[in-house]
Design an enzyme around this catalytic site. Sequence first.
Site, short mmCIF file in Angstrom:
data_model
loop_
_atom_site.label_atom_id
_atom_site.label_comp_id
_atom_site.label_asym_id
_atom_site.label_seq_id
_atom_site.Cartn_x
_atom_site.Cartn_y
_atom_site.Cartn_z
N GLY A 89 0.83 -1.19 0.00
CA GLY A 89 0.00 0.00 0.00
C GLY A 89 0.86 1.24 0.00
O GLY A 89 2.05 1.20 -0.31
N CYS A 90 0.27 2.34 0.38
CA CYS A 90 0.96 3.62 0.41
C CYS A 90 2.24 3.52 1.24
O CYS A 90 2.22 3.05 2.38
CB CYS A 90 0.04 4.68 1.00
#
Length: 162
Positions: free
Chosen positions: A10-11
């Site tokens: 993810g981020c």
Amino acid sequence: MNKKIVLAGGCFWGLEDLIRIQPGVITTEVGYTGGANKNPTYENHPGHAEAVEIEYDSSKTSYKKLLNFFFQIHNPNTLNQQGNDRGTSYRSAIFYGSEEEKEESEDFIEIVNKSKRWRDPVVTTLEPLDKFYKAEEYHQDYLQKNPTGYTCHAIWFDSYLK
């Protein structure tokens, strides 16, 4: 001895923020890897995952312990998604640097699947590490610079290790 591991889940802001404080972690850098173009940027990184390169002291932690924490702080069974972030940039991936790391990663994914903590099987990809490209400076240490910034990462589970 200092070693490195590159993880995507993810981020990269949230991953870096939680991983940086783990025992044995020396430094972290966020960046891009696993994609099509050289010298990717935030605006142009086709196929690259947002990833964190972690340098660690192997006398204080291990590859396995870092994988253990990685699987505690992101959802490894959502394909190309973490929280509201969607797309291959946000895939769950382990970028291995050797066959030994690949095997250790496969073994750890088996531990996670057997734990039944997640309803669905792990979709984390194992990809050979080709080149890690450091992200722009404003992404480095982002949540330290911007404490109210966005993250979808948290410690969801206790250790998978007994």
